[in-house]
Design a protein around this motif. Structure first.
Motif, PDB file in Angstrom:
ATOM      1  N   SER A  36      62.531   4.183 -12.891  1.00  0.00           N
ATOM      2  CA  SER A  36      61.986   5.429 -12.356  1.00  0.00           C
ATOM      3  C   SER A  36      60.643   5.770 -12.995  1.00  0.00           C
ATOM      4  CB  SER A  36      62.979   6.574 -12.579  1.00  0.00           C
ATOM      5  OG  SER A  36      64.177   6.357 -11.866  1.00  0.00           O
ATOM      6  N   ARG A  37      60.507   5.553 -14.284  1.00  0.00           N
ATOM      7  CA  ARG A  37      59.250   5.863 -14.951  1.00  0.00           C
ATOM      8  C   ARG A  37      58.139   4.924 -14.502  1.00  0.00           C
ATOM      9  NH1 ARG A  37      61.747   6.943 -20.998  1.00  0.00           N
ATOM     10  NH2 ARG A  37      62.238   9.169 -20.686  1.00  0.00           N
ATOM     11  N   ARG A  38      58.473   3.684 -14.251  1.00  0.00           N
ATOM     12  CA  ARG A  38      57.451   2.762 -13.733  1.00  0.00           C
ATOM     13  C   ARG A  38      56.967   3.214 -12.364  1.00  0.00           C
ATOM     14  NH1 ARG A  38      60.023  -3.202 -15.246  1.00  0.00           N
ATOM     15  NH2 ARG A  38      59.502  -3.144 -17.476  1.00  0.00           N
ATOM     16  N   ARG A  39      57.860   3.779 -11.590  1.00  0.00           N
ATOM     17  CA  ARG A  39      57.462   4.246 -10.259  1.00  0.00           C
ATOM     18  C   ARG A  39      56.519   5.442 -10.347  1.00  0.00           C
ATOM     19  NH1 ARG A  39      58.209   4.222  -5.009  1.00  0.00           N
ATOM     20  NH2 ARG A  39      58.424   6.169  -3.839  1.00  0.00           N
ATOM     21  N   ILE A  40      56.828   6.393 -11.212  1.00  0.00           N
ATOM     22  CA  ILE A  40      55.979   7.578 -11.292  1.00  0.00           C
ATOM     23  C   ILE A  40      54.696   7.313 -12.087  1.00  0.00           C
ATOM     24  CG2 ILE A  40      57.952   9.114 -11.075  1.00  0.00           C
ATOM     25  CD1 ILE A  40      57.820   9.646 -14.039  1.00  0.00           C
ATOM     26  N   GLU A  41      54.673   6.271 -12.914  1.00  0.00           N
ATOM     27  CA  GLU A  41      53.489   5.965 -13.705  1.00  0.00           C
ATOM     28  C   GLU A  41      52.659   4.831 -13.114  1.00  0.00           C
ATOM     29  OE1 GLU A  41      54.904   5.082 -17.587  1.00  0.00           O
ATOM     30  OE2 GLU A  41      55.635   7.127 -17.990  1.00  0.00           O
ATOM     31  N   GLU A  93      62.540  15.795 -16.766  1.00  0.00           N
ATOM     32  CA  GLU A  93      63.684  16.035 -15.888  1.00  0.00           C
ATOM     33  C   GLU A  93      64.572  14.795 -15.795  1.00  0.00           C
ATOM     34  OE1 GLU A  93      62.332  17.391 -12.124  1.00  0.00           O
ATOM     35  OE2 GLU A  93      61.347  19.187 -12.915  1.00  0.00           O
ATOM     36  N   LEU A  94      63.968  13.614 -15.799  1.00  0.00           N
ATOM     37  CA  LEU A  94      64.745  12.387 -15.777  1.00  0.00           C
ATOM     38  C   LEU A  94      65.571  12.234 -17.054  1.00  0.00           C
ATOM     39  CD1 LEU A  94      62.144   9.885 -14.273  1.00  0.00           C
ATOM     40  CD2 LEU A  94      64.314  10.551 -13.234  1.00  0.00           C
ATOM     41  N   ASP A  95      64.985  12.556 -18.186  1.00  0.00           N
ATOM     42  CA  ASP A  95      65.719  12.469 -19.451  1.00  0.00           C
ATOM     43  C   ASP A  95      66.920  13.419 -19.452  1.00  0.00           C
ATOM     44  OD1 ASP A  95      64.007  10.573 -20.458  1.00  0.00           O
ATOM     45  OD2 ASP A  95      62.701  12.032 -21.449  1.00  0.00           O
ATOM     46  N   GLY A  96      66.710  14.642 -18.981  1.00  0.00           N
ATOM     47  CA  GLY A  96      67.819  15.585 -18.923  1.00  0.00           C
ATOM     48  C   GLY A  96      68.910  15.134 -17.963  1.00  0.00           C
ATOM     49  N   PHE A  97      68.513  14.607 -16.811  1.00  0.00           N
ATOM     50  CA  PHE A  97      69.488  14.109 -15.839  1.00  0.00           C
ATOM     51  C   PHE A  97      70.269  12.934 -16.415  1.00  0.00           C
ATOM     52  CE2 PHE A  97      70.254  11.817 -11.640  1.00  0.00           C
ATOM     53  CZ  PHE A  97      71.363  12.588 -11.330  1.00  0.00           C
ATOM     54  N   ALA A  98      69.594  12.057 -17.161  1.00  0.00           N
ATOM     55  CA  ALA A  98      70.275  10.912 -17.770  1.00  0.00           C
ATOM     56  C   ALA A  98      71.297  11.364 -18.806  1.00  0.00           C
ATOM     57  CB  ALA A  98      69.249   9.978 -18.399  1.00  0.00           C
ATOM     58  N   ARG A  99      70.954  12.359 -19.609  1.00  0.00           N
ATOM     59  CA  ARG A  99      71.907  12.861 -20.601  1.00  0.00           C
ATOM     60  C   ARG A  99      73.124  13.497 -19.928  1.00  0.00           C
ATOM     61  NH1 ARG A  99      67.040  14.356 -23.326  1.00  0.00           N
ATOM     62  NH2 ARG A  99      67.157  16.441 -22.404  1.00  0.00           N
ATOM     63  N   ASP A 100      72.881  14.253 -18.864  1.00  0.00           N
ATOM     64  CA  ASP A 100      74.003  14.866 -18.150  1.00  0.00           C
ATOM     65  C   ASP A 100      74.899  13.809 -17.506  1.00  0.00           C
ATOM     66  OD1 ASP A 100      73.012  17.308 -18.885  1.00  0.00           O
ATOM     67  OD2 ASP A 100      71.963  17.664 -16.978  1.00  0.00           O
ATOM     68  N   LEU A 101      74.305  12.787 -16.949  1.00  0.00           N
ATOM     69  CA  LEU A 101      75.096  11.712 -16.348  1.00  0.00           C
ATOM     70  C   LEU A 101      75.919  10.979 -17.405  1.00  0.00           C
ATOM     71  CD1 LEU A 101      72.593  10.162 -13.777  1.00  0.00           C
ATOM     72  CD2 LEU A 101      74.742  11.309 -13.245  1.00  0.00           C
ATOM     73  N   ARG A 147      50.182  15.188 -16.317  1.00  0.00           N
ATOM     74  CA  ARG A 147      51.016  16.368 -16.568  1.00  0.00           C
ATOM     75  C   ARG A 147      52.239  16.367 -15.647  1.00  0.00           C
ATOM     76  NH1 ARG A 147      51.225  21.744 -14.705  1.00  0.00           N
ATOM     77  NH2 ARG A 147      51.890  23.239 -16.314  1.00  0.00           N
ATOM     78  N   LEU A 148      52.035  16.043 -14.371  1.00  0.00           N
ATOM     79  CA  LEU A 148      53.167  15.962 -13.445  1.00  0.00           C
ATOM     80  C   LEU A 148      54.135  14.862 -13.853  1.00  0.00           C
ATOM     81  CD1 LEU A 148      51.369  16.426 -10.002  1.00  0.00           C
ATOM     82  CD2 LEU A 148      52.820  18.088 -11.189  1.00  0.00           C
ATOM     83  N   GLN A 149      53.616  13.749 -14.307  1.00  0.00           N
ATOM     84  CA  GLN A 149      54.466  12.651 -14.733  1.00  0.00           C
ATOM     85  C   GLN A 149      55.304  13.020 -15.946  1.00  0.00           C
ATOM     86  OE1 GLN A 149      51.787   9.377 -15.289  1.00  0.00           O
ATOM     87  NE2 GLN A 149      51.408   9.104 -13.102  1.00  0.00           N
ATOM     88  N   ARG A 150      54.714  13.740 -16.888  1.00  0.00           N
ATOM     89  CA  ARG A 150      55.474  14.161 -18.062  1.00  0.00           C
ATOM     90  C   ARG A 150      56.585  15.135 -17.677  1.00  0.00           C
ATOM     91  NH1 ARG A 150      50.243  14.075 -20.293  1.00  0.00           N
ATOM     92  NH2 ARG A 150      49.964  16.295 -19.867  1.00  0.00           N
ATOM     93  N   GLN A 151      56.304  16.031 -16.736  1.00  0.00           N
ATOM     94  CA  GLN A 151      57.344  16.959 -16.298  1.00  0.00           C
ATOM     95  C   GLN A 151      58.494  16.221 -15.613  1.00  0.00           C
ATOM     96  OE1 GLN A 151      55.233  19.753 -13.836  1.00  0.00           O
ATOM     97  NE2 GLN A 151      54.330  20.840 -15.574  1.00  0.00           N
TER      98      GLN A 151
END
Length: 236
Positions: free
Chosen positions: A118-123, A204-212, A196-200
């Motif tokens: 996912s990070r490769r896609r947004i970056e 959100e991805l990090d939080g979603f991963a922790r919840d999962l 800035r958008l990528q960091r935001q």
């Protein structure tokens, strides 16, 4: 005016002068195309993210939640994490060695790999803006230096070293430096804004991963994954 200006400069320049001008033009087109496409993708992902996650956690099962998030997350930023969590939670009968690995470790590894995707896609392409923003001024400066050298050489050969004959060619050559800045400034601004958008989104991805991870590793969740795995194996 017919003997001055950028068009006269390009027409009277050599292959190096034209190559620098074409390179700056190509860099400008590439940066603007990437800026428009990447901005559209990141803005859509930023807007769809909260709604997609809300719908995901409202589902009754993880399988249903994945179906929901696939529809809501059209940019596929959060979908890889949900799919990886479900896959890691399944105990495959065909992989007895993998089944002996601790559930938490298996889910952590799968989510880490999905986060990378996912990070490769947004970056993707972010390095392009950084490269254009840092090199375009120097490319323009190269065109200016070469243009001044070419102009002074021609003036020296003609023997007319007066201010009127020097100011025109040197002024035309300085335009290349301005073109380099015109190419670099939008690339640098776009790099900062998109970063800035990528960091935001990354947060959100990090939080979603922790919840999962917490959900899949919770007691009783493995039964759902195992049931889904049996259903998948029974399908023709």
């Amino acid at each position: 005016m017919g003997h001055t200006g950028i068009f006269h400069y390009l027409a009277s320049g050599d292959a190096v002068t034209r190559s620098v001008a074409y390179l700056l033009f190509a860099m400008s087109v590439a940066s603007w195309c990437f800026l428009l496409a990447k901005s559209w993708m990141l803005v859509r992902a930023k807007r769809q993210g909260p709604r997609a996650l809300a719908l995901f956690w409202q589902a009754s099962t993880l399988t249903d939640a994945i179906v929901v998030i696939r529809r809501a997350d059209s940019e596929r930023i959060f979908v890889p994490l949900a799919e990886a969590a479900l896959e890691a939670g399944q105990v495959h009968a065909s992989s007895p060695l993998l089944a002996r690995v601790d559930m938490s470790e298996r889910v952590t590894r799968a989510l880490r790999q999905a986060l990378t995707v996912s990070r490769r896609r947004i970056e993707f392409g972010h390095v392009l803006l950084a490269s254009i923003g840092s090199t375009a001024p120097f490319v323009g400066l190269l065109g200016t230096v070469w243009g001044i050298y070419h102009a002074l050489t021609s003036i020296a050969a003609s023997g007319q070293a007066v201010i009127e004959s020097v100011a025109g060619p040197v002024g035309e050559a300085l335009i290349m430096t301005a073109f380099g800045l015109v190419v670099a400034i939008p690339a640098v601004l776009g790099y900062n804004i998109l970063g800035r958008l990528q960091r935001q989104l990354s947060e959100e991805l990090d939080g979603f991963a922790r919840d999962l991870h917490a959900y899949v590793c919770a007691p009783g969740t493995g039964k759902e994954a195992a049931h889904h795995s049996r259903d998948t194996q029974l399908q023709p």
